[in-house]
Design a protein around this motif. Sequence first.
Motif, short mmCIF file in Angstrom:
data_model
loop_
_atom_site.label_atom_id
_atom_site.label_comp_id
_atom_site.label_asym_id
_atom_site.label_seq_id
_atom_site.Cartn_x
_atom_site.Cartn_y
_atom_site.Cartn_z
N VAL A 32 63.47 55.94 65.12
CA VAL A 32 64.00 57.28 65.38
C VAL A 32 62.86 58.08 66.03
N SER A 51 68.57 58.99 67.19
CA SER A 51 68.56 57.77 66.41
C SER A 51 68.01 56.61 67.23
N SER A 52 67.71 55.52 66.54
CA SER A 52 67.13 54.37 67.22
C SER A 52 68.04 53.81 68.30
N THR A 57 72.32 62.28 67.56
CA THR A 57 71.26 63.26 67.82
C THR A 57 71.37 64.39 66.81
N PRO A 101 65.20 57.31 57.78
CA PRO A 101 66.46 57.87 58.26
C PRO A 101 66.27 59.20 58.99
N MET A 102 67.04 59.39 60.04
CA MET A 102 66.87 60.58 60.88
C MET A 102 67.06 61.87 60.12
N TYR A 103 67.99 61.90 59.15
CA TYR A 103 68.30 63.15 58.46
C TYR A 103 67.10 63.67 57.67
#
Length: 120
Positions: A32, A51-52, A57, A101-103
Amino acid sequence: VQLQASGGGLVQAGGSLRLSCAVSGRTLSTYVVGWFRQAPGKEREFVAAISSSGRATNYADFVKGRFTISRDNAENAVYLQMDDLKPDDTAVYYCAATTRPMYRRDFEYWGQGTLVTVSS
């Protein structure tokens, strides 16, 4: 993994800039990638992340509708298109990468920043 941001400069309010983040050392698709900024005298703040895979987004409220994050895994690069720039957007912009994780917006790897100056 190493990251290098570029593309900053001086622009008038209402103008546009495109920042690039070159990633090396590992396969970009593993990570990410996000953009952060730090204005003089202020704390660093989150701007956007992707994200990867590139399918997801996330944006800070203050850039929604003006900034667009994208990535090209084949080129090992992530971009931040910034439109309708405002003087409050003046800051050093950093790109960062994470396997988390992105979040969480919790990034382990950071590059050097690029300065964006928006004149009124």
